[in-house]
Design an enzyme around this catalytic site. Structure first.
Site, PDB file in Angstrom:
ATOM      1  N   ASP A   9       1.000  -1.067  -0.280  1.00 36.52           N
ATOM      2  CA  ASP A   9       0.417   0.036  -0.160  1.00 36.52           C
ATOM      3  C   ASP A   9       0.560   1.226   0.373  1.00 36.52           C
ATOM      4  OD1 ASP A   9      -1.736   1.689   0.098  1.00 36.52           O
ATOM      5  OD2 ASP A   9      -3.153   0.921   1.327  1.00 36.52           O
TER       6      ASP A   9
HETATM    7  C1  BGC Z   1      -4.906   3.669  -0.110  1.00 36.92           C
HETATM    8  C2  BGC Z   1      -5.187   2.330  -1.058  1.00 36.92           C
HETATM    9  C3  BGC Z   1      -4.656   2.896  -2.325  1.00 36.92           C
HETATM   10  C4  BGC Z   1      -3.400   3.377  -2.258  1.00 36.92           C
HETATM   11  C5  BGC Z   1      -3.200   5.287  -3.283  1.00 36.92           C
HETATM   12  C6  BGC Z   1      -3.420   3.813  -0.138  1.00 36.92           C
HETATM   13  O1  BGC Z   1      -3.917   5.127   0.448  1.00 36.92           O
HETATM   14  O2  BGC Z   1      -4.709   2.550   1.116  1.00 36.92           O
HETATM   15  O3  BGC Z   1      -6.397   2.011  -1.210  1.00 36.92           O
HETATM   16  O4  BGC Z   1      -4.531   2.747  -3.434  1.00 36.92           O
HETATM   17  O5  BGC Z   1      -3.434   4.765  -1.118  1.00 36.92           O
HETATM   18  O6  BGC Z   1      -4.047   5.733  -3.683  1.00 36.92           O
END
Ligand code: BGC
Length: 767
Positions: free
Chosen positions: A229
């Protein structure tokens, strides 16, 4: 792209650098070897392609596009085709925008209705979540775009989402929090998995060997790439060792240097780095090979699809004959959401749309005249008395009042959890006041999870449109006026009050640690076991028509757990409207020894039927439909016995029931110790013979004589008490009480435990 050849030509520095992104949204390119860069974007219910370098909070504008219903809405369709249509549409759009990987879907379980990101997740049920997500993923990937299922795993709250630890026992993980990922890996064949920010049982997901290697790659045979993530890396080298491939977003290269250092000083074998690079390059190659240079997207068509999907997801929660509304009726639309609907959640999934269609605009588009009163102001919890009075007047002057209400953006979003299940007080006051003035009051609810509805008894109808995408107004009006028939069912239980929820005492935990103490009893698994009343049960939803369930057939009445069971039933639309029904199949393990939920969803099919039309619906059940996870075996285990096969319109509206006797082919190894009780020993033939022999030659002259003596001394029924005390007595205590000699327990244990020889060590099956 010849990956093995490239691996030989890459320097360690280049390999390390490929393991992190170029910027927020791209992998790195290595021009001299012809390795291109691939773009990734959020996801999941629209394309958030940011212009320029991008920042993941959505502050930089992203391209103007289509916002589809969010996952919590989509799950309520109980319809794999809905997810497949969405996956296809998004795949085409990604192709047109040169996006190689879409960051979604999110399949975390809705453990608590308070999770701020529930709108991005499907359900409290792992089977439903997995099946729907797999359908989305296969269709997206058929368009040549990689999916990225997230957030692996046990990421069920936003409080301390980047640093907390979810403490989950092995059985609960396997029965509740892992299966949706497993289905997306095995059935959806996802090409990438995003690890969560949080730790699982004290080990961060980004460096969790159990999750990223033991379960994902070894148990599930996953061949794709694991990406973090955004910003989830803690210790980069530990991550690589645990099975993490790509770090996102790209940084100044600090982590890449750590990788090089570790290879040089021998802490990290080059093969481990090669493995990660191989996985990343495979994703890059797949994206490149499947690129469609001439792809175009028709956003008007996509907007129509969004409206159609929103229709298919809506759930009719209550209807006392007031819906559908006749176009001749004088209707007042009330509430700010009728003009500016809430249609998506805030955070990384936020889609930029040119304009969201509210119900007022949609009604005008269909030539339906309505009056409008604002009723409340969004985001203001203060009492908006004047707006309320105007709304009451409008409601009185009309024949039907429709209030568009629900949770404002600030009530649920990524990065923060909800505090309670309440709707804004100004909306509650408005609904009560309008309902008092107008008996035909309908509420259209917008929100990403369940809410408390203190006015439910006062209103005539409630239609939940969730966060229905930017065409939600069109869907609402068509549903209200009967141009479409609601066929959605709730993918999560709506409790009467927050305190009833099983996670209530342990959400969101203390000091960054959250104990999942309710175990496998999440959602309806808990409410059913405790026989609790709920506001609306899992799987519940009404329709403008009626459906008859009949002719339940099971293709066998006895089976082994290695066989499949085919179940069918006939569904008939007996009402006046065309409609679709989400037929649900639950399995109940009757009389099992393991502690299990009353029933669990193991099949669902959506059938669309014209009035009078009838269709046979089929389900196939395999071992997993009957099994629970056994922590002794570390595997799925079917306890031999009778199982009820229940087919119904909701988890609490079972219409048909049949039964099948299933024989489990896997035997649990039971190792007896000196603490094993007489009761346990009596369950084996040899144990019983041994104990009976021992009892009969006791000092008191035998079992029957002893029983008679007990009755004489302690009164009627005492023999039973003594017997139950005896059953609970461990082997060791029998020696203490002088009924066995010192050496006898060892002889008995040797004999009983020897029983397990002659079994295949791997599978524990008898050989
Ligand atoms: C979120 C993800 C997301 C990523 C990119 C993160 O903070 O938890 O779900 O895909 O950011 O935006």
């Amino acid at each position: 792209m010849d990956i093995e050849k490239i691996l030989k030509e890459l320097t360690t520095e280049e390999k390390a650098s490929l393991c992190s992104g170029h910027d927020f949204w791209h992998t790195k390119a290595v021009e001299r070897l012809g390795i291109p860069s691939v773009m990734m974007c959020d996801g999941p219910h629209g394309l958030r392609k940011q212009k320029g370098e991008g920042d993941h909070l959505g502050i930089n504008e992203s391209i103007e596009t289509v916002c589809y219903p969010s996952a919590s809405a989509l799950a309520s369709s109980f319809d794999r085709d809905v997810l497949s249509e969405l996956g296809t549409a998004l795949g085409k759009e990604c192709q047109a925008e040169q996006v190689g990987m879409l960051l979604g879907p999110g399949v975390n379980i809705k453990r608590s209705p308070l999770c701020g990101r529930n709108f991005e997740y499907f359900s409290e049920d792992p089977y439903l979540s997995g099946e729907l997500a797999a359908s989305y993923v296969s269709s997206l990937q058929k368009q040549g775009v990689s999916a990225c299922v997230k957030h692996f795993a046990a990421n069920n709250q936003e409080t301390r989402r980047m640093s907390g630890s979810s403490e989950v026992d092995e059985r609960t993980l396997h029965e509740i929090y892992l299966p949706a990922f497993e289905t997306v890996v095995k059935k959806g064949k996802t090409r990438s998995v995003m690890c969560a920010y949080n730790a699982l049982n004290g080990v961060f997901a980004s460096e969790n060997q159990f999750l990223l290697t033991d379960v994902l790659r070894e148990k599930w045979n996953y061949q794709g790439m694991v990406v973090t993530d955004w910003g989830a890396v803690k210790d980069r080298v530990k991550g690589l060792l645990a099975g993490l491939d790509l770090e996102m977003p790209g940084g100044p290269g600090v982590q890449d240097r750590k990788i090089v250092e570790a290879v040089k000083n021998g802490d990290l074998k080059e093969e481990v780095l090669d493995k990660a690079v191989r996985n990343i390059l495979t994703m890059v190659r797949d994206s490149m090979d499947n690129q469609k240079a001439d792809a175009v997207v028709d956003r008007e068509q996509c907007a129509d699809l969004s409206a159609l999907l929103a229709e298919k997801c809506a759930v009719l929660l209550k209807n006392q004959g007031v819906l559908p509304i006749s176009k001749e009726k004088k209707v007042a639309f009330i509430g700010e959401f009728a003009k500016t609907p809430r249609y998506q959640g805030a955070g990384s999934s936020h889609i930029h749309v040119a304009h969201a269609v509210g119900a007022c605009e949609a009604a005008a588009g269909l030539g339906i005249e309505v009056t409008f009163a604002q009723g409340y102001r969004i985001c203001e919890d203060d009492d908006t008395k004047q707006l309320r009075e105007e709304a009451v007047k409008a409601a009185r002057e009309a024949e039907t009042a429709v209030i568009f209400a629900g949770l404002p953006d600030s009530y649920e979003s990524e990065g923060g959890d909800r505090e309670n299940l309440a709707m804004p007080e100004n909306q509650n006051l408005l609904i009560s006041a309008v309902a008092e003035a107008q008996p035909n009051t309908v509420v259209v609810l917008h929100g990403g999870s369940c809410m408390e509805l203190p006015w439910i008894e006062q209103v005539a109808a409630v239609l939940c449109v969730h966060l229905g995408g930017h065409q939600v107004g069109r869907a609402s009006v068509r549903l209200l006026y009967g141009e479409a028939n609601p066929g959605g069912k709730l993918a999560e239980t709506w409790p009467l009050k927050l305190e009833d929820n099983p996670s209530y005492l342990n959400f969101p935990g203390e000091e960054g640690v959250v104990q999942y103490r309710e175990g496998i009893f999440v959602g309806y698994r808990y409410y059913d076991k405790k026989k609790m009343d709920v506001l609306f049960p899992f799987g519940y939803g009404l329709s403008y028509t009626d459906f008859r369930y009949e002719e339940l057939k099971l293709d066998k009445c006895r089976m082994e757990d290695t066989e499949e069971l085919t179940v069918s039933c006939r569904i008939t639309n007996t009402g006046r409207y065309p409609g679709s029904e989400a037929v649900q199949l639950y399995v109940q393990d009757a009389g099992c020894k393991a502690i299990r939920p009353v029933r669990e969803l193991k099949g669902f099919e959506k059938v669309a039927l014209e009035p009078g039309e009838s269709r046979e619906v089929f389900f196939t059940l395999d071992k997993r439909a009957f099994a629970s996870y056994d922590i002794g075996l570390h595997d799925w285990y079917v306890e031999s016995g009778t199982f009820f096969i229940e087919v119904g319109a909701s988890s609490r509206d079972i219409r048909l029931s049949g039964e099948v006797k299933v024989t489990g082919t896997l035997e649990k190894p039971v190792y007896y110790t000196k603490q094993s009780t007489v009761g346990e020993l009596m369950k084996t033939d040899r144990g019983r013979a041994f104990i009976e022999q021992m009892m009969n030659r006791g000092q008191d002259g035998g079992g029957e004589a002893a029983k008679a003596e007990n009755v004489k001394n302690m009164g009627e029924g005492s023999d039973k008490i003594v017997e139950s005390m005896m059953m609970e007595m461990p082997l060791q205590s029998i020696v203490t009480f002088g009924r066995m000699t010192e050496g006898q327990p060892d002889d008995l244990l040797r004999m009983l435990n020897a029983d397990f020889k002659g079994r295949d060590d791997e599978t524990n099956r008898k050989v």
